[in-house]
Design an enzyme around this catalytic site. Sequence first.
Site, short mmCIF file in Angstrom:
data_model
loop_
_atom_site.label_atom_id
_atom_site.label_comp_id
_atom_site.label_asym_id
_atom_site.label_seq_id
_atom_site.Cartn_x
_atom_site.Cartn_y
_atom_site.Cartn_z
CG HIS A 104 6.49 14.76 -11.43
ND1 HIS A 104 5.71 13.28 -10.70
CD2 HIS A 104 7.61 14.84 -11.37
CE1 HIS A 104 7.06 12.65 -11.14
NE2 HIS A 104 7.87 13.95 -11.35
CE1 TYR B 56 -1.28 3.84 -8.39
CE2 TYR B 56 -3.65 3.21 -9.35
CZ TYR B 56 -2.79 2.97 -8.36
OH TYR B 56 -2.47 1.89 -8.13
CD GLU B 57 3.37 11.59 -10.56
OE1 GLU B 57 2.67 11.22 -9.05
OE2 GLU B 57 3.68 12.00 -11.21
CB SER B 58 1.39 6.95 -15.10
OG SER B 58 0.94 6.41 -14.26
#
Lengths: 269, 255
Positions: A104, B56-58
Amino acid sequence: MGEFLSLREAVARYVEDGQTLALEGFTHLIPFAAGHEIIRQGRRDLTLVRMTPDLVYDQLIGAGCASKLIFGWGGNPGVGSLHRMRDAVENQFPRPLEVEEHSHAGLAERWRAGAAGLPFGVLRGYVGTSLADHTKTIASISCPFTGEELTAVPAINPDVGIIHAQQADRDGNVMYWGITGVQKECVLASRHSIVTVEEVVDEFAVRTGGVVLPSWAVDAVAVVPGGPHPSYAHDYSDRDNDFYAAWDPIARSRDAFTDWLAGVVEVKP
Amino acid sequence: MSIDRRNGQWTSDEMMAVAAARELADGVVCFVGIGLPSTAANVARRMHAPNAVLIYESGCIGSRPDHLPASIGDGVLSETAVANVGVVEIFSYWLQAGRIDVGFLGAAQIDRFANINTTVIGAYDTPKVRLPGAGGAPEIAANCGEVIITLPHSRRAFVEQLDFVTSLGHGAGPGNREQLGLRGRGPSAVISDLCVLRPDPDTKELNLTSVHPGVSVDDVQSATGWELAVADELAITPPPTAEELAVLRELKAAS
């Protein structure tokens, strides 16, 4: 210019066989309705780009629309595998699927470079992993100033980028908020862009963390309330976690998927 | 499979979540993976680590969810966050720049040096099983100050040889991370439903340092695909307290 079109018109005008296409949205605001319209219009040989393929690409892959997938994490969040994607990778069904696999962090850099008009992005990443052995678009580069070894990844510049936003105003500016993902980068990196929205408003309210994309940076705006279902639009809908769970047995079975697909193709928007 | 080891008082999955939660110190900044790590991190925040910052990667920084998020992009993570940023920013400005103390990861497969595979079982081009892939894990493993890994124990998961290294632990052993220029110190603990393993300071190989109550060294060895190194002073993990169990079950019930 953010021209108001129906979703059918927007996809028909901009999406062609053989293109590189990105439907972005990080769990939140995934443009599912646009994916279904691409399936209905029978597009083929697409290269699909997404950080997390999610169900929307499982559906496009299962429907035979894709010949290549560029991605970072291909699972059904909180549920398990993407079984149409696995069937394509493991058994070449319904057709072979080439995969170009990244992390990612690497894909995010590829999006940033694409949006910035640069040929590549740079990061501290992939070092010591097997990813670089299998993915040609990961390369080592030396910093010209310090000599530090870093990793370079090429820009992503899709033919068409598609996102969902909560609102458009009457001039075709669009606004979204909540988890904002890589949608800004996706729109700016893509040659053309389509934004589906929940509704058109006279004026945007000020919202913490809100992102506005000016009309002139967008090609088409289509009003599609509920367009991200079973994903969600913050302040408009909740994620349909039951659908994500129910998708698992559908995607595991080629027959069940074919039945599901027939329902999508019959729906006329 | 969750095995009931204590007369119905708690399960081995609950022991795993609680033991993983105990690893998270108060006040640390933690990059949280979804699933088991998120469960453990949220138990820790409600118990001994109220000042832990969950990222969180969001793009959610400082999330304080009142239920366990179903996905990394669950709305509750952004609603309860101190700040929400884009995905490019979370990886670049926050993770890569070295602002995160602890990375908390799950895994499908792990080896004796705590390298992780979440990509494929079998050959890459003709995989036996296609797993989801890397997601944020490779750079979390590379760039966080240290890494805690949690996954259920089995011979399919704890393997002699990984088919694919998705995220680097201690690589081939001592000095490998430094040679590769990685900034983080790498994995400091692996928490399973049977035990706690920690890298030996000299060899970097995972050592069995603590078995959960009711688990023997033989139990752990037979669920591990390599010959296990056992620490000189083997501890028994304290069982979950009533409070830990209450917090864990309340979180799960709300989800």
